[in-house]
Design an enzyme around this catalytic site. Sequence first.
Site, mmCIF file in Angstrom:
data_model
loop_
_atom_site.group_PDB
_atom_site.id
_atom_site.type_symbol
_atom_site.label_atom_id
_atom_site.label_comp_id
_atom_site.label_asym_id
_atom_site.label_seq_id
_atom_site.Cartn_x
_atom_site.Cartn_y
_atom_site.Cartn_z
ATOM 1 N N LYS A 78 -13.571 3.040 16.508
ATOM 2 C CA LYS A 78 -12.540 2.261 15.842
ATOM 3 C C LYS A 78 -13.009 0.810 15.727
ATOM 4 C CE LYS A 78 -8.836 0.481 18.513
ATOM 5 N NZ LYS A 78 -7.814 -0.428 18.038
ATOM 6 N N LYS A 101 -11.975 -5.808 18.056
ATOM 7 C CA LYS A 101 -12.497 -7.134 18.393
ATOM 8 C C LYS A 101 -13.417 -7.073 19.603
ATOM 9 C CE LYS A 101 -8.374 -8.536 21.065
ATOM 10 N NZ LYS A 101 -7.344 -7.617 20.576
ATOM 11 N N LYS A 124 -6.449 -2.969 34.078
ATOM 12 C CA LYS A 124 -6.730 -4.410 33.978
ATOM 13 C C LYS A 124 -6.934 -5.024 35.357
ATOM 14 C CE LYS A 124 -4.649 -5.571 29.525
ATOM 15 N NZ LYS A 124 -3.710 -6.459 28.818
HETATM 16 P P1 ADP Z 1 -8.281 -4.505 18.913
HETATM 17 O O1 ADP Z 1 -8.417 -3.009 18.985
HETATM 18 O O2 ADP Z 1 -9.236 -5.139 18.002
HETATM 19 O O3 ADP Z 1 -8.264 -5.107 20.313
HETATM 20 P P2 ADP Z 1 -5.465 -4.755 19.052
HETATM 21 O O4 ADP Z 1 -5.486 -3.733 20.123
HETATM 22 O O5 ADP Z 1 -5.143 -6.165 19.415
HETATM 23 O O6 ADP Z 1 -6.845 -4.748 18.287
HETATM 24 O O7 ADP Z 1 -4.473 -4.238 17.928
HETATM 25 C C1 ADP Z 1 -3.580 -5.015 17.176
HETATM 26 C C2 ADP Z 1 -2.946 -4.121 16.132
HETATM 27 O O8 ADP Z 1 -3.927 -3.708 15.165
HETATM 28 C C3 ADP Z 1 -2.345 -2.844 16.689
HETATM 29 O O9 ADP Z 1 -1.170 -2.555 15.967
HETATM 30 C C4 ADP Z 1 -3.403 -1.789 16.397
HETATM 31 O O10 ADP Z 1 -2.856 -0.511 16.239
HETATM 32 C C5 ADP Z 1 -4.004 -2.280 15.086
HETATM 33 N N1 ADP Z 1 -5.418 -1.906 14.987
HETATM 34 C C6 ADP Z 1 -6.411 -2.388 15.765
HETATM 35 N N2 ADP Z 1 -7.598 -1.871 15.401
HETATM 36 C C7 ADP Z 1 -7.343 -1.016 14.376
HETATM 37 C C8 ADP Z 1 -8.177 -0.174 13.563
HETATM 38 N N3 ADP Z 1 -9.485 -0.123 13.751
HETATM 39 N N4 ADP Z 1 -7.597 0.558 12.580
HETATM 40 C C9 ADP Z 1 -6.263 0.498 12.390
HETATM 41 N N5 ADP Z 1 -5.428 -0.276 13.122
HETATM 42 C C10 ADP Z 1 -5.949 -1.038 14.103
HETATM 43 NA NA NA Z 2 -7.284 -3.436 21.947
#
Ligand code: ADP
Ligand code: NA
Length: 330
Positions: free
Chosen positions: A197, A200, A114
């Site tokens: 995956k 966001k 970061k």
């Molecule tokens: P992103 O990957 O969209 O930035 P975050 O890292 O903020 O999402 O993840 C928030 C929560 O959602 C975490 O517990 C993460 O493991 C879960 N999560 C995020 N994306 C997925 C996905 N594609 N499938 C399953 N769980 C997910």
């Molecule tokens: Na993330």
Amino acid sequence: PNRPVVFSGMQPSSDSLHLGNYLGALVNWVALQDEADPIYCVVDLHAITVPQDPKALHESTRRTAAQYLAAGVDVERATLFVQSHVPAHTELAWVLGSITGFGEASRMTQFKDKSAKQGTEGTTVGLFAYPVLMAADILLYGTQLVPVGDDQRQHLELTRDLAHRFNTRFGDTFIVPEALIPKESARIHDLQEPTAKMSKSAASEAGLVKLLDDPAVTAKKFRSAVTDTGREVRYDPAGKPGVSNLLDILAAVTGRTIPELETEYQGRGYGDFKTDVADAVVERVAPIRARTLELMDDPAELDRLLAIGAARASERAERMLRTVYDRVGF
Ligand code: ADP
Ligand code: NA
């Protein structure tokens, strides 16, 4: 009684949570309410370690909490609160920061990544201290289990080291937490890039299913989902990632098994299948969206629910902080 304390913190999310957050995390959080003493915290103090627009941060903190509530987080069984509402987090972080080595904090790979993005002048002391605040979040509540993805493993290790170190120097105070690996947890992929995956941070929103999307938009995203040139609805993540992702999603939202679904769609085209996945997701997500919008339209009710969590969290956190201050000599 005897339910393990589980702590999970989530950053306020820009506009809407997505289907991966829901099926991969939120569904587990709701299930944990029956077997654990869960503490769910919207970590707005962590969010400001990189620049945020104040009005947008305020809104997204509330919208994130509203989506947790709408998805089934229950303020009677879980402690749901906003991190900045409980001052003990920053107070304990100061104490823990004073037993954290500069070198050990410098080794955190998330900080290295970061800070490389922010540049030297843009990198704040807050970003550097982020893992220490996370340790405070966890240790304040006597947390036994922390659900962690790979990206947070090193931070949990630091938390464990700090708990040990404090206990050794000042006397037994903190429980040393363990990682909680969920029994079964859906991993959802992008509808347009099914080998990635769902996230966001995806380049395009076409494959990102948001909980707060209009149902018609959700249906359209599923109808346009990438499959393959075959016609068989068969589970084969390597060979048929698009179809397999849709099967995972349909299984997760309906509670049916993949073999059952394969049998049901034998000899039928992808069209029917995609429409059914869209319908099943909309059916599951529409009430969550509706309840979220209702809570966002009723600030007094959302405030009331968040105040319940803040009061409960404060009481527990302050008890621990008093012990810590006493041990340190304050
Ligand atoms: P992103 O990957 O969209 O930035 P975050 O890292 O903020 O999402 O993840 C928030 C929560 O959602 C975490 O517990 C993460 O493991 C879960 N999560 C995020 N994306 C997925 C996905 N594609 N499938 C399953 N769980 C997910
Ligand atoms: Na993330």
